[in-house]
Design a protein around this motif. Structure first.
Motif, PDB file in Angstrom:
ATOM      1  N   LYS A 153      45.363  38.156  28.512  1.00 31.87           N
ATOM      2  CA  LYS A 153      45.142  36.892  29.224  1.00 31.87           C
ATOM      3  C   LYS A 153      45.980  36.832  30.496  1.00 31.87           C
ATOM      4  CE  LYS A 153      47.196  33.237  27.727  1.00 31.87           C
ATOM      5  NZ  LYS A 153      47.590  32.112  26.844  1.00 31.87           N
ATOM      6  N   ASN A 154      47.243  37.234  30.402  1.00 33.87           N
ATOM      7  CA  ASN A 154      48.126  37.149  31.562  1.00 33.87           C
ATOM      8  C   ASN A 154      47.793  38.188  32.618  1.00 33.87           C
ATOM      9  OD1 ASN A 154      50.532  35.074  31.303  1.00 33.87           O
ATOM     10  ND2 ASN A 154      50.072  35.812  29.240  1.00 33.87           N
ATOM     11  N   GLU A 184      37.058  33.491  32.013  1.00 36.13           N
ATOM     12  CA  GLU A 184      37.538  34.573  31.158  1.00 36.13           C
ATOM     13  C   GLU A 184      38.859  34.199  30.487  1.00 36.13           C
ATOM     14  OE1 GLU A 184      35.557  38.214  33.780  1.00 36.13           O
ATOM     15  OE2 GLU A 184      37.680  37.724  34.006  1.00 36.13           O
ATOM     16  N   VAL A 185      39.711  33.484  31.201  1.00 35.09           N
ATOM     17  CA  VAL A 185      41.007  33.080  30.653  1.00 35.09           C
ATOM     18  C   VAL A 185      40.839  32.131  29.472  1.00 35.09           C
ATOM     19  CG1 VAL A 185      43.134  31.791  31.140  1.00 35.09           C
ATOM     20  CG2 VAL A 185      42.286  33.476  32.790  1.00 35.09           C
ATOM     21  N   GLN A 236      38.667  32.388  35.680  1.00 38.76           N
ATOM     22  CA  GLN A 236      39.189  31.253  34.924  1.00 38.76           C
ATOM     23  C   GLN A 236      38.394  31.047  33.637  1.00 38.76           C
ATOM     24  OE1 GLN A 236      38.914  28.313  38.046  1.00 38.76           O
ATOM     25  NE2 GLN A 236      41.079  28.487  38.560  1.00 38.76           N
ATOM     26  N   THR A 260      41.875  32.801  25.607  1.00 36.10           N
ATOM     27  CA  THR A 260      42.750  31.832  24.928  1.00 36.10           C
ATOM     28  C   THR A 260      42.179  31.437  23.572  1.00 36.10           C
ATOM     29  OG1 THR A 260      43.521  30.942  27.053  1.00 36.10           O
ATOM     30  CG2 THR A 260      43.838  29.563  25.105  1.00 36.10           C
ATOM     31  N   ASP A 301      54.682  32.879  27.714  1.00 35.36           N
ATOM     32  CA  ASP A 301      53.423  32.248  28.111  1.00 35.36           C
ATOM     33  C   ASP A 301      53.614  30.788  28.503  1.00 35.36           C
ATOM     34  OD1 ASP A 301      50.751  32.831  28.587  1.00 35.36           O
ATOM     35  OD2 ASP A 301      50.094  32.052  26.660  1.00 35.36           O
ATOM     36  N   SER A 327      41.659  44.364  35.215  1.00 36.68           N
ATOM     37  CA  SER A 327      42.769  44.589  34.289  1.00 36.68           C
ATOM     38  C   SER A 327      42.785  45.997  33.708  1.00 36.68           C
ATOM     39  CB  SER A 327      42.701  43.575  33.134  1.00 36.68           C
ATOM     40  OG  SER A 327      41.560  43.806  32.314  1.00 36.68           O
ATOM     41  N   GLU A 345      43.242  38.521  38.514  1.00 35.92           N
ATOM     42  CA  GLU A 345      42.034  37.767  38.851  1.00 35.92           C
ATOM     43  C   GLU A 345      40.760  38.389  38.291  1.00 35.92           C
ATOM     44  OE1 GLU A 345      41.844  36.970  43.012  1.00 35.92           O
ATOM     45  OE2 GLU A 345      43.719  35.851  43.028  1.00 35.92           O
ATOM     46  N   VAL A 398      44.726  39.270  33.183  1.00 31.04           N
ATOM     47  CA  VAL A 398      43.515  38.726  33.805  1.00 31.04           C
ATOM     48  C   VAL A 398      43.877  37.647  34.828  1.00 31.04           C
ATOM     49  CG1 VAL A 398      41.446  37.341  33.367  1.00 31.04           C
ATOM     50  CG2 VAL A 398      41.960  39.306  31.920  1.00 31.04           C
ATOM     51  N   ILE A 399      44.861  36.807  34.503  1.00 32.77           N
ATOM     52  CA  ILE A 399      45.315  35.786  35.453  1.00 32.77           C
ATOM     53  C   ILE A 399      45.941  36.446  36.680  1.00 32.77           C
ATOM     54  CG2 ILE A 399      46.976  33.922  35.823  1.00 32.77           C
ATOM     55  CD1 ILE A 399      46.593  33.189  32.852  1.00 32.77           C
TER      56      ILE A 399
END
Length: 356
Positions: A161-162, A121-122, A119, A126, A205, A173, A168, A164-165
């Protein structure tokens, strides 16, 4: 009488002179404001964007370097991350509120009780995404400015970003994004990473759940190059790496042959590979313990655990090694077996491995 007064020559001349003075003053103010705006924009580019944008691109390329998915011996990106944060902090007059708010999210997110490592990292990514997008908005006002590279990285950052989400963590990634920013090795068609695709990604997004996954998958199918040696099943399989992380048991070609060659660790170099394998098990256990909805929670039936632990002798040896050091604990309850990190294991991981 009033009519004669307003038609008086000297009065008309006075009105004309006054109007000219007002218009001249207004024009001077307008030109001054425009000149000040242009000077501030130039200063913003010079002090912030022209330095931050290359750092963000370098950071993405290093983090998605193929080698980062194969070995723990990787280039550190911490200095680049700190440099970007410092640039924002030192140049608040030259960034808009959206960039500053994203920067504050990076800082404050570190202290949230329910924060997990991916989180953080997200929110980091961003911030980078918003900086690049803001640069594009400002640079578009300069006639003849070539922004193809900036649009490409704006697209890549949203994709990153997506992933990585979904997977996790940045480290998970690599299967999707290895060398994504490098011409010749990137899975993406750079010509399609443009303004139109950026808008599609931004719309995606903002969506949620099944709709978001559907939109993301459709965009990926359009911008990923299906190579000649990749059939439809392989192509679909590659697309799936953007949505889920299947933890690889081993991370380089030599260790990968563990499953078929029990003598693989006969040379000195293999000692390092064995350490890598042990550490990756700790990384998976740490993520399972602290990540929300982790892919692998390491909960088994007794039969399933026996199959897991005996899949290959190196896995069994690695689990036994950590168990003897009180880093890993095997908990038995009825027909359920849990493999978890101990408190000592947390300390070891955070001191020696996190955030490698």
């Amino acid at each position: 009488m009033d009519y004669l007064f307003f038609n008086n020559t000297w009065f008309q001349a006075l009105v004309t002179a006054f109007s000219a003075a007002v218009i001249t003053q207004w024009l001077n103010n307008a030109f001054t404001k425009e000149r000040d705006r242009e000077n501030k924009l130039k200063e913003s580019f010079k002090l912030f964007y022209d330095k931050a944008i290359p750092e963000i691109m370098d950071l993405f390329n290093i983090e998605t370097d193929l080698r980062r998915g194969l070995t723990l011996e990787t280039l550190s990106t911490e200095e680049i991350r700190e440099s970007i944060l410092e640039r924002v902090s030192n140049n608040t007059p030259h960034v808009n509120s959206e960039v500053y708010d994203a920067y504050r999210s990076v800082i404050t997110n570190k202290y949230k009780e329910n924060n997990t490592f991916f989180q953080q990292e997200v929110v980091d990514i961003t911030l980078y995404q918003i900086i690049v997008e803001e640069y594009i908005k400002l640079a578009e006002k300069q006639e003849g400015k070539d922004l193809r590279k900036e649009y490409r990285y704006a697209c890549l950052l949203i994709i990153w970003k997506n992933v990585v989400i979904n997977c996790e963590g940045i480290e998970n990634s690599h299967g999707a994004l290895s060398n994504a920013g490098l011409a010749g090795t990137s899975p993406f068609d750079f010509e399609k990473l443009n303004k139109e695709t950026l808008q599609k990604l931004k719309n995606m997004d903002e969506a949620h759940g099944v709709e978001k996954d559907f939109l993301f998958k459709e965009i990926l199918k359009d911008i990923i190059i299906q190579k000649d040696d990749m059939d439809n099943d392989s192509f679909e399989g590659f697309i799936e790496t953007f949505f889920s992380y299947y933890p690889p048991e081993i991370f380089n070609n030599e260790v990968a042959s563990l499953q078929s060659d029990s003598n693989i660790f006969s040379e000195d170099e293999s000692l390092e590979n064995r350490t890598i394998y042990r550490n990756r098990i700790l990384r998976d256990l740490y993520q399972a313990k602290y990540s929300v909805d982790s892919f692998n929670d390491f909960t088994f039936t007794k039969e399933g655990f026996a199959e897991y632990i005996n899949y290959h002798f190196e896995r069994k040896n690695a689990i036994s090694y950590w168990e003897e050091k009180n880093i890993v604990k095997i908990e038995h309850k009825d027909n359920v077996v849990n493999l978890v990190l101990t408190a000592q294991g947390d300390d070891y991981y955070e001191e020696h491995l996190y955030p490698s």
